[in-house]
Design a protein around this motif. Structure first.
Motif, PDB file in Angstrom:
ATOM      1  N   ARG A  87       4.893  -4.418   1.379  1.00 37.56           N
ATOM      2  CA  ARG A  87       3.552  -3.933   1.542  1.00 37.56           C
ATOM      3  C   ARG A  87       2.667  -5.333   1.899  1.00 37.56           C
ATOM      4  N   SER A 191       7.432  -5.653  -3.799  1.00 34.84           N
ATOM      5  CA  SER A 191       6.975  -4.607  -4.450  1.00 34.84           C
ATOM      6  C   SER A 191       6.016  -4.824  -5.254  1.00 34.84           C
ATOM      7  N   ASP A 194      -0.220  -0.344  -6.959  1.00 34.94           N
ATOM      8  CA  ASP A 194      -1.526   0.177  -6.047  1.00 34.94           C
ATOM      9  C   ASP A 194      -2.557  -0.841  -6.462  1.00 34.94           C
ATOM     10  N   GLN A 197      -2.550  -4.559  -5.308  1.00 35.68           N
ATOM     11  CA  GLN A 197      -2.939  -4.756  -3.938  1.00 35.68           C
ATOM     12  C   GLN A 197      -4.353  -4.587  -3.505  1.00 35.68           C
ATOM     13  N   SER A 221      -3.412   0.470   5.460  1.00 37.19           N
ATOM     14  CA  SER A 221      -2.292   0.632   4.813  1.00 37.19           C
ATOM     15  C   SER A 221      -2.868   1.138   3.474  1.00 37.19           C
ATOM     16  N   TRP A 225      -1.543   4.771   1.416  1.00 45.11           N
ATOM     17  CA  TRP A 225      -0.542   4.181   0.699  1.00 45.11           C
ATOM     18  C   TRP A 225       0.543   5.140   0.019  1.00 45.11           C
ATOM     19  N   TYR A 228       2.838   5.385   3.121  1.00 40.45           N
ATOM     20  CA  TYR A 228       3.869   4.167   3.223  1.00 40.45           C
ATOM     21  C   TYR A 228       4.956   4.417   2.139  1.00 40.45           C
ATOM     22  N   THR A 229       4.379   4.775   0.969  1.00 41.37           N
ATOM     23  CA  THR A 229       5.455   4.986   0.012  1.00 41.37           C
ATOM     24  C   THR A 229       6.744   5.874   0.564  1.00 41.37           C
ATOM     25  N   LYS A 232       8.842   4.460   2.866  1.00 34.75           N
ATOM     26  CA  LYS A 232       9.809   3.228   2.179  1.00 34.75           C
ATOM     27  C   LYS A 232      10.816   4.095   1.480  1.00 34.75           C
TER      28      LYS A 232
END
Length: 305
Positions: A87, A191, A194, A197, A221, A225, A228-229, A232
């Motif tokens: 991320r 990694s 949340d 970040q 991003s 979130w 993107y999770t 991934k």
């Protein structure tokens, strides 16, 4: 004073530790640019950060091992390719910086490609990455890689569902081809939580020396979130192959993240210490008839400091 042969290695380590401490202050000490409020918040969120002295001693030790790895790669003609994904603000750049900090840039190089041009968009997807792969005697670190298609391109709609599906079908065989050709391929995912970040993004917003790191794509991003999770998770499920598995590095503590990643990288490569010929400094030749020319003052950088 001990000779070079009998000098206590701990004396050398202490000297290097001080030098490294100064260098790392330059690299990462932008705290004064932050408000006191943000500094208090960050420290409160990280009560168990690794002690600086422990960090620097281990960083030096690992960087010495990286030099041995570099020598082995040169000596054997090995090809090492390291993929760094994760991320935004997860610490990829910090890890890459510590890996390459003391290495020869002719041996270890970083590849961070910009967005593809129109011509590159029309090519076979992997084509623009292939020229950057390592030749014999090289270490290449990809600061983001072909996995852009599984992440940002997919989530942001820059790639169609068909293109993403084609990528997932192609990438395992592409990586198997690399491994069969003799490339040592390592894939790391960095990694962070949340909350971490969000805190790092806030620090970048309020730090003039780090605002350049925050792009409109980074802000998106944050909004996406969860998307993107999900991306991934599917990426891991479909590209975690025995020949090139993924390794996840937990990054909420930057110092532990750097040490853990470098330690693991070294453990994955069967390097050995290379033997070197003893280096002796030759005597300088002197020519009694040579007169050194006096250069004009304007050629010199002003001595402001």
């Amino acid at each position: 004073m001990h000779s070079d042969e009998t000098q206590d290695p701990f004396d050398w380590l202490e000297a290097e530790l001080q030098d490294t401490f100064d260098e790392d202050l330059e690299i990462e000490f932008s705290e004064p640019m932050l408000s006191m409020e943000l500094r208090k918040i960050y420290k409160a969120q990280h009560p168990e950060m690794l002690d600086r002295k422990v960090y620097f001693k281990n960083l030096l030790r690992l960087q010495a091992e990286l030099i041995k790895l570099q020598d082995w790669v040169q000596h054997t003609g090995a090809k090492v390719c390291v993929i760094m994904e994760g991320r935004d603000s997860a610490g990829k750049g910090g890890v890459i910086k510590r890996i390459t900090q003391r290495l020869n840039p002719r041996v270890a190089r970083v590849v961070a490609l910009p967005a593809p041009s129109k011509r590159e968009q029309s090519q076979w997807y992997f084509q623009r990455y292939v020229p950057h792969l390592p030749a014999g005697g090289e270490i290449v670190l990809f600061d983001r890689s072909w996995y852009n298609r599984a992440g940002v391109e997919r989530v942001m709609g820059f790639a169609t569902d068909t293109q993403v599906e084609q990528f997932f079908q192609d990438v395992p065989e592409f990586e198997r081809m690399l491994v069969r050709s003799g490339v040592i391929l390592l894939k790391y995912w960095f990694s962070i939580t949340d909350e971490e970040q969000q805190l790092r993004f806030m620090m970048r917003i309020h730090d003039p020396m780090k605002q350049w790191k925050l792009s409109p794509m980074d802000l998106q991003s944050r909004i996406r979130w969860e998307q993107y999770t999900k991306a991934k998770e599917e990426m891991f499920a479909r590209t975690n192959i025995p020949e090139a598995p993924w390794f996840i590095v937990e990054g909420n503590d930057k110092k532990r993240e750097r040490l853990n990643c470098i330690e693991h990288l070294l453990s994955q490569i069967p390097y050995a210490e290379s033997q070197h010929e003893k280096v002796t400094l030759p005597d300088r030749e002197y020519n009694p008839d040579y007169e050194r020319r006096i250069l004009p003052d304007e050629l010199y950088v002003p001595k402001i400091y």
